[in-house]
Design a protein around this motif. Structure first.
Motif, PDB file in Angstrom:
ATOM      1  N   ARG A 183      -9.066 -50.420 -24.193  1.00 10.38           N
ATOM      2  CA  ARG A 183      -9.261 -49.417 -24.179  1.00 10.38           C
ATOM      3  C   ARG A 183      -9.701 -48.098 -24.016  1.00 10.38           C
ATOM      4  NH1 ARG A 183     -10.124 -53.911 -23.206  1.00 10.38           N
ATOM      5  NH2 ARG A 183      -9.883 -55.357 -21.478  1.00 10.38           N
ATOM      6  N   ALA A 184     -10.403 -47.116 -23.550  1.00 13.13           N
ATOM      7  CA  ALA A 184     -10.893 -45.855 -23.936  1.00 13.13           C
ATOM      8  C   ALA A 184     -10.008 -44.994 -23.665  1.00 13.13           C
ATOM      9  CB  ALA A 184     -11.949 -45.354 -22.874  1.00 13.13           C
ATOM     10  N   SER A 185      -8.970 -45.128 -23.179  1.00  9.24           N
ATOM     11  CA  SER A 185      -7.693 -44.145 -22.392  1.00  9.24           C
ATOM     12  C   SER A 185      -6.233 -44.314 -23.630  1.00  9.24           C
ATOM     13  CB  SER A 185      -7.338 -44.087 -21.464  1.00  9.24           C
ATOM     14  OG  SER A 185      -6.539 -45.277 -20.488  1.00  9.24           O
ATOM     15  N   GLY A 186      -6.394 -45.630 -24.046  1.00  3.99           N
ATOM     16  CA  GLY A 186      -5.497 -45.896 -25.547  1.00  3.99           C
ATOM     17  C   GLY A 186      -5.708 -48.057 -25.271  1.00  3.99           C
ATOM     18  N   LEU A 271       1.593 -42.475 -13.909  1.00  7.06           N
ATOM     19  CA  LEU A 271       1.538 -42.495 -15.565  1.00  7.06           C
ATOM     20  C   LEU A 271       1.170 -43.528 -16.341  1.00  7.06           C
ATOM     21  CD1 LEU A 271       5.617 -41.532 -14.321  1.00  7.06           C
ATOM     22  CD2 LEU A 271       3.184 -40.846 -14.050  1.00  7.06           C
ATOM     23  N   SER A 272       0.963 -43.014 -17.735  1.00  2.00           N
ATOM     24  CA  SER A 272       0.833 -43.833 -18.955  1.00  2.00           C
ATOM     25  C   SER A 272       1.337 -43.926 -19.946  1.00  2.00           C
ATOM     26  CB  SER A 272      -0.685 -43.710 -18.783  1.00  2.00           C
ATOM     27  OG  SER A 272      -0.990 -45.178 -19.884  1.00  2.00           O
ATOM     28  N   VAL A 273       1.679 -44.822 -20.818  1.00  2.00           N
ATOM     29  CA  VAL A 273       2.914 -45.351 -22.020  1.00  2.00           C
ATOM     30  C   VAL A 273       1.944 -46.185 -22.734  1.00  2.00           C
ATOM     31  CG1 VAL A 273       4.345 -45.972 -20.614  1.00  2.00           C
ATOM     32  CG2 VAL A 273       5.181 -44.629 -23.682  1.00  2.00           C
ATOM     33  N   GLY A 362       3.341 -37.450 -28.264  1.00  2.00           N
ATOM     34  CA  GLY A 362       2.794 -38.803 -27.135  1.00  2.00           C
ATOM     35  C   GLY A 362       1.767 -38.218 -26.733  1.00  2.00           C
ATOM     36  N   THR A 363       2.122 -36.273 -26.241  1.00  2.00           N
ATOM     37  CA  THR A 363       1.309 -35.942 -25.213  1.00  2.00           C
ATOM     38  C   THR A 363       0.434 -35.423 -26.246  1.00  2.00           C
ATOM     39  OG1 THR A 363       3.139 -35.136 -23.540  1.00  2.00           O
ATOM     40  CG2 THR A 363       0.651 -33.924 -23.379  1.00  2.00           C
ATOM     41  N   ALA A 364       0.553 -35.027 -27.090  1.00  3.43           N
ATOM     42  CA  ALA A 364      -0.584 -34.342 -28.046  1.00  3.43           C
ATOM     43  C   ALA A 364      -2.087 -35.614 -28.303  1.00  3.43           C
ATOM     44  CB  ALA A 364      -0.009 -33.185 -29.016  1.00  3.43           C
ATOM     45  N   GLU A 365      -1.136 -36.733 -28.407  1.00  2.93           N
ATOM     46  CA  GLU A 365      -2.197 -37.422 -28.473  1.00  2.93           C
ATOM     47  C   GLU A 365      -2.465 -38.730 -27.972  1.00  2.93           C
ATOM     48  OE1 GLU A 365      -0.070 -40.760 -31.502  1.00  2.93           O
ATOM     49  OE2 GLU A 365      -0.162 -38.307 -33.050  1.00  2.93           O
ATOM     50  N   GLY A 366      -2.424 -37.532 -26.565  1.00  2.00           N
ATOM     51  CA  GLY A 366      -2.943 -38.926 -25.968  1.00  2.00           C
ATOM     52  C   GLY A 366      -2.373 -40.289 -24.815  1.00  2.00           C
ATOM     53  N   ALA A 382      -4.488 -31.542 -15.011  1.00  2.00           N
ATOM     54  CA  ALA A 382      -5.275 -31.671 -15.204  1.00  2.00           C
ATOM     55  C   ALA A 382      -5.886 -30.574 -15.943  1.00  2.00           C
ATOM     56  CB  ALA A 382      -6.398 -31.323 -13.898  1.00  2.00           C
ATOM     57  N   ASN A 383      -5.115 -29.508 -15.996  1.00  2.00           N
ATOM     58  CA  ASN A 383      -5.666 -28.868 -17.760  1.00  2.00           C
ATOM     59  C   ASN A 383      -5.061 -29.001 -18.547  1.00  2.00           C
ATOM     60  OD1 ASN A 383      -8.215 -27.229 -16.043  1.00  2.00           O
ATOM     61  ND2 ASN A 383      -6.435 -26.025 -14.427  1.00  2.00           N
ATOM     62  N   SER A 384      -3.734 -29.368 -18.539  1.00  2.00           N
ATOM     63  CA  SER A 384      -3.127 -29.897 -19.790  1.00  2.00           C
ATOM     64  C   SER A 384      -2.988 -31.323 -20.451  1.00  2.00           C
ATOM     65  CB  SER A 384      -2.028 -30.140 -18.863  1.00  2.00           C
ATOM     66  OG  SER A 384      -1.421 -30.958 -18.833  1.00  2.00           O
ATOM     67  N   PRO A 385      -3.130 -31.558 -21.998  1.00  2.00           N
ATOM     68  CA  PRO A 385      -3.280 -32.781 -21.977  1.00  2.00           C
ATOM     69  C   PRO A 385      -3.104 -33.712 -21.556  1.00  2.00           C
ATOM     70  CG  PRO A 385      -1.863 -31.050 -23.646  1.00  2.00           C
ATOM     71  CD  PRO A 385      -1.659 -30.838 -22.712  1.00  2.00           C
ATOM     72  N   LEU A 386      -1.581 -33.641 -20.815  1.00  2.00           N
ATOM     73  CA  LEU A 386      -1.144 -34.732 -19.635  1.00  2.00           C
ATOM     74  C   LEU A 386      -2.078 -35.930 -18.998  1.00  2.00           C
ATOM     75  CD1 LEU A 386       2.551 -33.451 -18.897  1.00  2.00           C
ATOM     76  CD2 LEU A 386       1.898 -36.194 -20.524  1.00  2.00           C
ATOM     77  N   GLY A 387      -3.548 -34.849 -18.712  1.00  2.00           N
ATOM     78  CA  GLY A 387      -3.999 -35.131 -17.239  1.00  2.00           C
ATOM     79  C   GLY A 387      -5.070 -35.628 -17.840  1.00  2.00           C
ATOM     80  N   GLY A 388      -5.294 -36.291 -19.249  1.00  2.91           N
ATOM     81  CA  GLY A 388      -6.964 -37.313 -19.616  1.00  2.91           C
ATOM     82  C   GLY A 388      -7.778 -37.026 -19.189  1.00  2.91           C
TER      83      GLY A 388
END
Length: 557
Positions: A183-186, A271-273, A362-366, A382-388
């Motif tokens: 899926r687009a986010s993983g 949350l997503s992992v 993990g965050t840096a890689e989305g 939203a302004n961090s890599p965690l926001g996706g």
């Protein structure tokens, strides 16, 4: 800046005593450098033609570095303000009082170092001697890294207390994304877990399976632009909420679907992992014995009873399908494993510094994503890599490449991808970048016969067993143009869309076992621009293997 680099590395490893010693030495050096470079004679030299910029650059760098060192030094005291343990659970709970106490210190230090970093970044190294420009460049890189770390720590200390229940219990829906079906986010969200946070105490309080929820009637209304690209399935199935790469959209839909399927439940965030991120976390926790699986209501065959960073990805994305046939039971197994890893993280079986590094990676890689219903928290996230959040403006261009499975199965475990940008000449005054996506189906030649039907899809969606079908999407920055698409060097048809002002190209690719192809989308802009960043859907492969170095077309001088 060697001492500064060492201190940064020690902080990142959690060795505050070593970092404190390094910073004490560094303070002496920076104070002396600042004193010397602000001497009246030095300042007079700064106005001398040709040589002046070099003297002024040394002054600016010395002052900025001294300010930064003095801002960081108080964080390395006995209170452990800068320690990774500040953000990690102990005996199932995070110390919220310590976080709240640390926030103003981290915030002040972050603002100070950020301002100093801006001063160094503003120095025009083109005017400097090479002997000075090179070390200034390295100093700027160190300052940028330190600024990022302080900003992340400050933001975390600000929003974590309320998110972890300082103002009352909070419930979070956790999506375990399965990269074997892109899926687009993983990956497809199969296993679902509810995490409850109350005054820093973390517990898994509910779980479920996306397949058990089924289709939502009527389907949720989603942004029309995204529906035109990804169809109304975005709001009809939990498994499809993340066909869009925009995680806030996916998370909002997931929350609504969960609450609709579970009347009386309330979700405060999502949350997503994915399994690759779980592997990173297992590097911090060490191997985890799967005690809960002793009472698992199904035969697990040869699946491991101990989870390690080396076996978790293969177990969850491949082996499980050979041993468990029912999708709902597979999801239950996913959820049980996620619960075991969570317990290992929260019950003290973890190296705090290693855990922070795993979360950063993990965050840096989305692979780790967060969304909150609270607007003040979400604005920070939203302004961090965690926001996706999909990004890409003319001032900060980004090209995104995203993948959605079209096979209706778990064949993406066998797909290998490489993505790279190629800068091209601008004979007509336009600046052009082509994003090239190479995909290979590495499944066995007889995959259609030897792999389980659940993995191949058994032709249920019109794709021949063993073949992988993928929908590829390329996002350009806002105010750019999508010019063309090609496949293996020849012009090819493509879909053209808009998403939040960004041009979007789409193409569908089918690959039999052993086949490979390269899909290309070319974007252009009339404005001179920095080289775009490149974002990709996180998959089974390490992201460092997928994203290749940018190239310049051979016809460009």
């Amino acid at each position: 800046m060697r001492l500064g680099t060492s201190a940064y590395e020690l902080i990142n490893r959690g060795d505050l005593k070593g970092a404190e010693d390094q910073v004490s030495q560094l303070k002496e050096h920076t104070a002396a450098a600042r004193s010397a470079s602000t001497d009246p004679l030095w300042r007079i030299a700064g106005i001398v033609p040709w040589a002046g910029p070099n003297f002024m650059a040394v002054t600016d760098a010395a002052v900025a570095t001294d300010i930064s060192v003095n801002a960081v030094a108080p964080l390395l005291d006995s209170t452990g303000t800068f320690s990774p343990t500040l953000f990690t659970p102990k005996e199932g709970a995070v110390d919220l009082a310590a976080l709240q106490e640390a926030f103003p210190k981290l915030s002040r230090a972050s603002a100070t170092v950020s301002s100093a970093n801006n001063s160094i970044s503003a120095i025009n190294t083109d005017e400097l001697l090479p002997q000075l420009a090179a070390p200034l460049g390295k100093a700027s890189d160190v300052m940028k890294s330190l600024t990022d770390v302080l900003t992340e720590a400050s933001n975390a200390a600000q929003i974590l207390p309320p998110m972890l229940g300082s103002e009352g219990p909070r419930n979070y829906l956790v999506l375990v994304q399965n990269n074997a079906e892109s899926r687009a986010s993983g990956g497809i969200p199969g296993a679902l877990v509810v995490l409850t946070a109350d005054n820093g105490m973390l517990q898994l309080t509910d779980h479920g399976s996306a397949s058990d929820i089924g289709r939502i009637h009527p389907a949720l209304k989603v942004d029309e632009e995204q529906e035109s690209i990804y169809t109304t399935r975005l709001g009809a199935y939990m498994q499809n909420v993340n066909l869009t790469p925009d995680f806030p959209t996916a998370a909002s839909s997931a929350r609504k679907i969960w609450e609709k399927a579970n009347p009386g439940s309330s979700v405060d965030g999502v949350l997503s992992v994915d399994p690759v991120a779980l592997a990173y976390l297992l590097e911090a926790t060490g191997p985890i014995k799967l005690d809960q699986l002793e009472s698992f209501p199904a035969d697990l065959g040869s699946l491991p009873t101990t989870l390690t960073n080396e076996n978790v990805v293969t177990t969850l994305l491949s082996d499980v399908y050979n041993e468990i046939e029912e999708p709902a039971v597979q999801d239950a197994y996913f959820g049980a494993l996620a619960g075991e890893v969570f317990s290992g993280m929260t019950e003290g079986r973890v190296d705090a510094s290693a855990l922070v590094r795993a979360l950063q990676k993990g965050t840096a890689e989305g692979r780790l994503l967060v969304w909150s219903t609270e607007q003040d928290q979400q604005s920070v996230i939203a302004n961090s890599p965690l926001g996706g959040v999909i990004k890409g403006t003319p001032d900060s261009p980004e090209i995104g490449v995203y993948f959605n499975d079209g096979t209706g199965a778990k064949m993406d475990y066998y797909v290998r991808r490489q993505v790279e940008l190629e800068k091209r000449c601008q004979p007509d005054g336009y600046y052009r970048y082509a994003v090239q996506v190479t995909m290979t189906n590495g499944a066995p030649p007889d995959a259609g016969k030897t792999l389980p039907d659940y993995v191949t899809g058994a032709g249920a969606f019109g794709v021949k067993p063993g073949t992988v079908q993928t929908n590829v999407y390329a996002y350009g920055p806002t105010e750019w143009y999508l010019d063309s698409a090609a496949r293996d060097g020849k012009a090819a048809p493509f879909g053209s869309y808009k998403h939040d002002g960004r041009p979007v190209g789409a193409a569908t690719v089918s690959l039999a076992p052993g086949e490979s192809t390269t899909v290309e989308f070319e974007f252009s802009t009339p404005y001179e621009t920095d080289e775009p960043a490149l974002a990709v859907t996180p998959g089974v492969q390490p992201t460092s293997d997928v994203v290749q170095a940018s190239t310049v077309n051979k016809d460009c001088s």
